[in-house]
Structures are given as C-alpha cells and as structure tokens.
Design a protein around this motif. Structure first.
Motif, PDB file in Angstrom:
ATOM      1  N   ASP A   1      -4.364  11.858  -0.313  1.00  0.00           N
ATOM      2  CA  ASP A   1      -5.144  11.347  -1.446  1.00  0.00           C
ATOM      3  C   ASP A   1      -4.522  10.055  -1.977  1.00  0.00           C
ATOM      4  O   ASP A   1      -5.227   9.076  -2.243  1.00  0.00           O
ATOM      5  N   ALA A   2      -3.206  10.063  -2.115  1.00  0.00           N
ATOM      6  CA  ALA A   2      -2.491   8.879  -2.606  1.00  0.00           C
ATOM      7  C   ALA A   2      -2.676   7.704  -1.649  1.00  0.00           C
ATOM      8  O   ALA A   2      -2.927   6.576  -2.077  1.00  0.00           O
ATOM      9  N   LEU A   3      -2.554   7.980  -0.359  1.00  0.00           N
ATOM     10  CA  LEU A   3      -2.728   6.913   0.639  1.00  0.00           C
ATOM     11  C   LEU A   3      -4.152   6.342   0.581  1.00  0.00           C
ATOM     12  O   LEU A   3      -4.331   5.118   0.568  1.00  0.00           O
ATOM     13  N   HIS A   4      -5.149   7.228   0.570  1.00  0.00           N
ATOM     14  CA  HIS A   4      -6.539   6.755   0.533  1.00  0.00           C
ATOM     15  C   HIS A   4      -6.796   5.899  -0.712  1.00  0.00           C
ATOM     16  O   HIS A   4      -7.397   4.834  -0.625  1.00  0.00           O
TER      17      HIS A   4
ATOM     18  N   ILE B   1       0.848  -1.202   0.000  1.00  0.00           N
ATOM     19  CA  ILE B   1       0.000   0.000   0.000  1.00  0.00           C
ATOM     20  C   ILE B   1       0.881   1.248   0.000  1.00  0.00           C
ATOM     21  O   ILE B   1       0.649   2.190  -0.768  1.00  0.00           O
ATOM     22  N   GLU B   2       1.913   1.247   0.835  1.00  0.00           N
ATOM     23  CA  GLU B   2       2.815   2.400   0.904  1.00  0.00           C
ATOM     24  C   GLU B   2       3.548   2.617  -0.422  1.00  0.00           C
ATOM     25  O   GLU B   2       3.699   3.755  -0.868  1.00  0.00           O
ATOM     26  N   ALA B   3       3.956   1.537  -1.072  1.00  0.00           N
ATOM     27  CA  ALA B   3       4.647   1.648  -2.361  1.00  0.00           C
ATOM     28  C   ALA B   3       3.699   2.200  -3.429  1.00  0.00           C
ATOM     29  O   ALA B   3       4.095   3.046  -4.246  1.00  0.00           O
TER      30      ALA B   3
ATOM     31  N   GLU C   1       3.910   5.702  -5.636  1.00  0.00           N
ATOM     32  CA  GLU C   1       3.732   5.742  -7.088  1.00  0.00           C
ATOM     33  C   GLU C   1       2.707   6.817  -7.472  1.00  0.00           C
ATOM     34  O   GLU C   1       2.922   7.601  -8.406  1.00  0.00           O
ATOM     35  N   LEU C   2       1.605   6.877  -6.722  1.00  0.00           N
ATOM     36  CA  LEU C   2       0.565   7.870  -6.992  1.00  0.00           C
ATOM     37  C   LEU C   2       1.071   9.291  -6.713  1.00  0.00           C
ATOM     38  O   LEU C   2       0.765  10.223  -7.460  1.00  0.00           O
TER      39      LEU C   2
END
Length: 160
Positions: free
Chosen positions: A102-105, A86-88, A92-93
């Motif tokens: 936003d990327a994490l969600h 998920i972190e990777a 990337e996002l």
C-alpha cells in the motif's frame, strides 16, 4: 478536449474484475473497474503501471490470474520505475502504519501526481484519508469515484 484523467489503481483494484462476483459490492466494483479500464483502453483516460504493480502481480501464484492481470495492465500508457525518493516516501508511509505494498503504491502514485488513486481496500482508503497532509492525492473506491465523475459529466451536459 479536456485532459485525460491519470489513474493509478492498486492490484486489488485491478484484480476486482477477476474476483468471484457473487457479492453485490464485488460485482459493483468489478463493473466500475471494467468501465474505467475501457475508457483507459480507448485512451480517454490514462492508466499508470509501476514497478510495485508488476512485482506484486509477479508474486501471484495463480498463473492464469497473473496472465489476466498482465493483459489488463497492458493498457497502461505509462510505467513508473522505482527511485530513491519513491522508496523513501514509502518508508515514511510505512512508519504511519501503511502496509508495504500500500505504501509503495501510494508513493508511486504521488510521484506521478495522479488525478486519482483507486483501491477496493477499505483499510487503505480510511488510512489514506487520515493523513491528507502526507497523502496529497485523492484516494477513492472505484464505484464512488466513477459515480461522482458520471454525475459531474451529466451536470455539465445539462448546463451546456
């Protein structure tokens, strides 16, 4: 009975019913979210929580809003914990220009293959739709998504 929709709503979306409802758009989004949350509370649909949501809520300096958001989140049936994958994916996002949360969600929601990722953030919505090969889950505003769903339900009732 059909499978319940699995829903991931970002914090701006979860927060919408607590916002100032003077503007028509905010009021519509709040109503849509209340309707969606009611169906989740009734276990017709399934709301997901995540480490990212909990962390972002914990950062809210308004303790009253923080408590209200925690109460809203208490109806979530599943909590997603962070993983290296998920972190990777979030990294990337972020390289594509998505903001940190936003990327994490999005990464959390994609890891769970949700049926819908809801946001009231227009910038996030536009950006997610720019990268359909990377953001592989549907991302929508709660009003738009709920209206489509209600229209489908109405059509299904008329044909049965």
């Amino acid at each position: 009975m059909t499978q319940p929709y699995v829903i991931y709503a970002d914090v701006c979306c979860l927060n919408r019913p607590l916002d100032d409802l003077q503007q028509s758009r905010v009021k519509l989004e709040a109503e849509a979210m209340l309707s969606i949350l009611q169906r989740c509370e009734d276990r017709e649909w399934s709301l997901l929580s995540s480490d990212a949501i909990r962390f972002e809520i914990a950062r809210n300096t308004d303790s009253s809003k923080q408590e209200q958001l925690e109460a809203i989140l208490s109806i979530a049936q599943t909590h997603l914990s962070s993983t290296p994958e998920i972190e990777a994916h979030a990294q990337e996002l972020m390289q594509l220009g998505f903001k940190f949360y936003d990327a994490l969600h999005l990464a959390f929601a994609q890891s769970a293959s949700v049926d819908i990722f809801l946001t009231t953030d227009d910038r996030l919505l536009r950006k997610a739709k720019q990268y359909p090969e990377i953001v592989t889950i549907p991302v929508e505003n709660p009003v738009v998504w709920l209206m489509k769903l209600l229209q489908e339900e109405n059509t299904n009732h008329e044909t049965s």
